[in-house]
Design a protein around this motif. Structure first.
Motif, mmCIF file in Angstrom:
data_model
loop_
_atom_site.group_PDB
_atom_site.id
_atom_site.type_symbol
_atom_site.label_atom_id
_atom_site.label_comp_id
_atom_site.label_asym_id
_atom_site.label_seq_id
_atom_site.Cartn_x
_atom_site.Cartn_y
_atom_site.Cartn_z
ATOM 1 N N ASN A 17 15.873 6.963 6.833
ATOM 2 C CA ASN A 17 16.512 7.610 5.691
ATOM 3 C C ASN A 17 16.483 9.122 5.839
ATOM 4 O O ASN A 17 17.445 9.806 5.501
ATOM 5 C CB ASN A 17 15.842 7.183 4.377
ATOM 6 N N GLY A 18 15.376 9.668 6.345
ATOM 7 C CA GLY A 18 15.270 11.104 6.593
ATOM 8 C C GLY A 18 16.302 11.578 7.596
ATOM 9 O O GLY A 18 16.894 12.640 7.451
ATOM 10 N N GLU A 19 16.541 10.757 8.612
ATOM 11 C CA GLU A 19 17.561 11.086 9.620
ATOM 12 C C GLU A 19 18.949 11.092 8.968
ATOM 13 O O GLU A 19 19.727 12.015 9.183
ATOM 14 C CB GLU A 19 17.524 10.074 10.753
ATOM 15 N N LYS A 20 19.242 10.053 8.186
ATOM 16 C CA LYS A 20 20.560 9.942 7.541
ATOM 17 C C LYS A 20 20.805 11.103 6.575
ATOM 18 O O LYS A 20 21.936 11.575 6.449
ATOM 19 C CB LYS A 20 20.684 8.618 6.786
ATOM 20 N N LEU A 21 19.750 11.527 5.892
ATOM 21 C CA LEU A 21 19.891 12.614 4.925
ATOM 22 C C LEU A 21 19.902 13.992 5.566
ATOM 23 O O LEU A 21 20.247 14.987 4.928
ATOM 24 C CB LEU A 21 18.761 12.537 3.883
ATOM 25 N N GLY A 22 19.532 14.066 6.841
ATOM 26 C CA GLY A 22 19.548 15.333 7.558
ATOM 27 C C GLY A 22 18.231 16.084 7.541
ATOM 28 O O GLY A 22 18.162 17.237 7.957
ATOM 29 N N PHE A 23 17.156 15.443 7.085
ATOM 30 C CA PHE A 23 15.853 16.113 7.042
ATOM 31 C C PHE A 23 15.265 16.331 8.438
ATOM 32 O O PHE A 23 14.392 17.160 8.612
ATOM 33 C CB PHE A 23 14.858 15.332 6.187
ATOM 34 N N LEU A 24 15.732 15.587 9.434
ATOM 35 C CA LEU A 24 15.194 15.724 10.789
ATOM 36 C C LEU A 24 16.121 16.548 11.680
ATOM 37 O O LEU A 24 16.025 16.489 12.892
ATOM 38 C CB LEU A 24 14.921 14.349 11.398
ATOM 39 N N ALA A 25 16.998 17.330 11.058
ATOM 40 C CA ALA A 25 17.937 18.181 11.819
ATOM 41 C C ALA A 25 17.189 19.258 12.568
ATOM 42 O O ALA A 25 16.126 19.669 12.186
ATOM 43 C CB ALA A 25 18.958 18.805 10.883
ATOM 44 N N ASN A 67 16.712 17.852 15.995
ATOM 45 C CA ASN A 67 17.955 17.386 16.591
ATOM 46 C C ASN A 67 19.140 18.069 15.909
ATOM 47 O O ASN A 67 19.465 17.761 14.780
ATOM 48 C CB ASN A 67 18.035 15.860 16.427
ATOM 49 N N ASN A 68 19.804 18.983 16.600
ATOM 50 C CA ASN A 68 20.938 19.711 16.014
ATOM 51 C C ASN A 68 22.145 18.822 15.765
ATOM 52 O O ASN A 68 23.030 19.175 15.006
ATOM 53 C CB ASN A 68 21.334 20.898 16.900
ATOM 54 N N ALA A 69 22.217 17.657 16.421
ATOM 55 C CA ALA A 69 23.345 16.752 16.229
ATOM 56 C C ALA A 69 23.218 15.969 14.921
ATOM 57 O O ALA A 69 24.159 15.335 14.498
ATOM 58 C CB ALA A 69 23.447 15.794 17.410
ATOM 59 N N THR A 70 22.043 16.003 14.300
ATOM 60 C CA THR A 70 21.825 15.264 13.067
ATOM 61 C C THR A 70 22.717 15.810 11.966
ATOM 62 O O THR A 70 22.797 17.007 11.753
ATOM 63 C CB THR A 70 20.352 15.351 12.622
ATOM 64 N N THR A 71 23.385 14.894 11.278
ATOM 65 C CA THR A 71 24.216 15.275 10.149
ATOM 66 C C THR A 71 23.544 14.763 8.889
ATOM 67 O O THR A 71 22.483 14.171 8.934
ATOM 68 C CB THR A 71 25.628 14.684 10.279
ATOM 69 N N GLY A 72 24.156 14.975 7.781
ATOM 70 C CA GLY A 72 23.600 14.555 6.506
ATOM 71 C C GLY A 72 23.631 15.730 5.561
ATOM 72 O O GLY A 72 23.724 16.890 5.989
ATOM 73 N N PRO A 73 23.551 15.458 4.276
ATOM 74 C CA PRO A 73 23.709 16.530 3.297
ATOM 75 C C PRO A 73 22.657 17.637 3.382
ATOM 76 O O PRO A 73 22.940 18.765 3.018
ATOM 77 C CB PRO A 73 23.640 15.800 1.948
ATOM 78 N N PHE A 74 21.478 17.326 3.888
ATOM 79 C CA PHE A 74 20.424 18.346 3.942
ATOM 80 C C PHE A 74 20.323 19.060 5.286
ATOM 81 O O PHE A 74 19.573 20.019 5.424
ATOM 82 C CB PHE A 74 19.074 17.724 3.584
ATOM 83 N N ALA A 75 21.074 18.595 6.303
ATOM 84 C CA ALA A 75 20.975 19.169 7.647
ATOM 85 C C ALA A 75 21.232 20.682 7.681
ATOM 86 O O ALA A 75 20.445 21.419 8.291
ATOM 87 C CB ALA A 75 21.895 18.437 8.611
ATOM 88 N N PRO A 76 22.284 21.190 7.022
ATOM 89 C CA PRO A 76 22.501 22.648 7.070
ATOM 90 C C PRO A 76 21.337 23.433 6.462
ATOM 91 O O PRO A 76 20.909 24.452 7.016
ATOM 92 C CB PRO A 76 23.782 22.854 6.256
ATOM 93 N N LEU A 77 20.802 22.954 5.351
ATOM 94 C CA LEU A 77 19.667 23.624 4.712
ATOM 95 C C LEU A 77 18.435 23.596 5.620
ATOM 96 O O LEU A 77 17.718 24.598 5.742
ATOM 97 C CB LEU A 77 19.342 22.957 3.369
#
Length: 82
Positions: free
Chosen positions: A74-82, A12-22
């Motif tokens: 939690n994975g979604e919030k952190l951006g792991f599912l971006a 999901n490209n709309a997912t945000t969170g500190p790890f999403a860009p990585l």
């Protein structure tokens, strides 16, 4: 889903969170197919760890499922599912 309920999918490209860009850069570098395979293995391993933990503390299957759902949120919030 119901009104106002977000549906989150893997990749999901709309997912945000500190790890999403990585996560997005890594997916672009290794390729989507390989990335999803690696992520699938990581999720399965994490679920095994949660299951082992639940067995050790005597948690029932409903509690185990709740912990797995919490890990996904939690994975979604952190951006792991971006």
């Amino acid at each position: 889903g119901g009104v106002g309920r977000a549906v989150v999918r893997m990749g999901n490209n709309a997912t945000t969170g500190p790890f999403a860009p990585l996560v997005r850069v890594t997916r672009d570098v290794v390729g989507t197919k390989r990335f999803n395979k690696i992520r699938g293995k990581a999720i399965a391993l994490h679920s095994q760890v949660i299951t082992s933990f639940c067995k050790q503390i005597g948690a029932d299957p409903k509690q185990r499922q709740g912990l797995i759902r919490m890990a996904k949120k939690n994975g979604e919030k952190l951006g792991f599912l971006a």
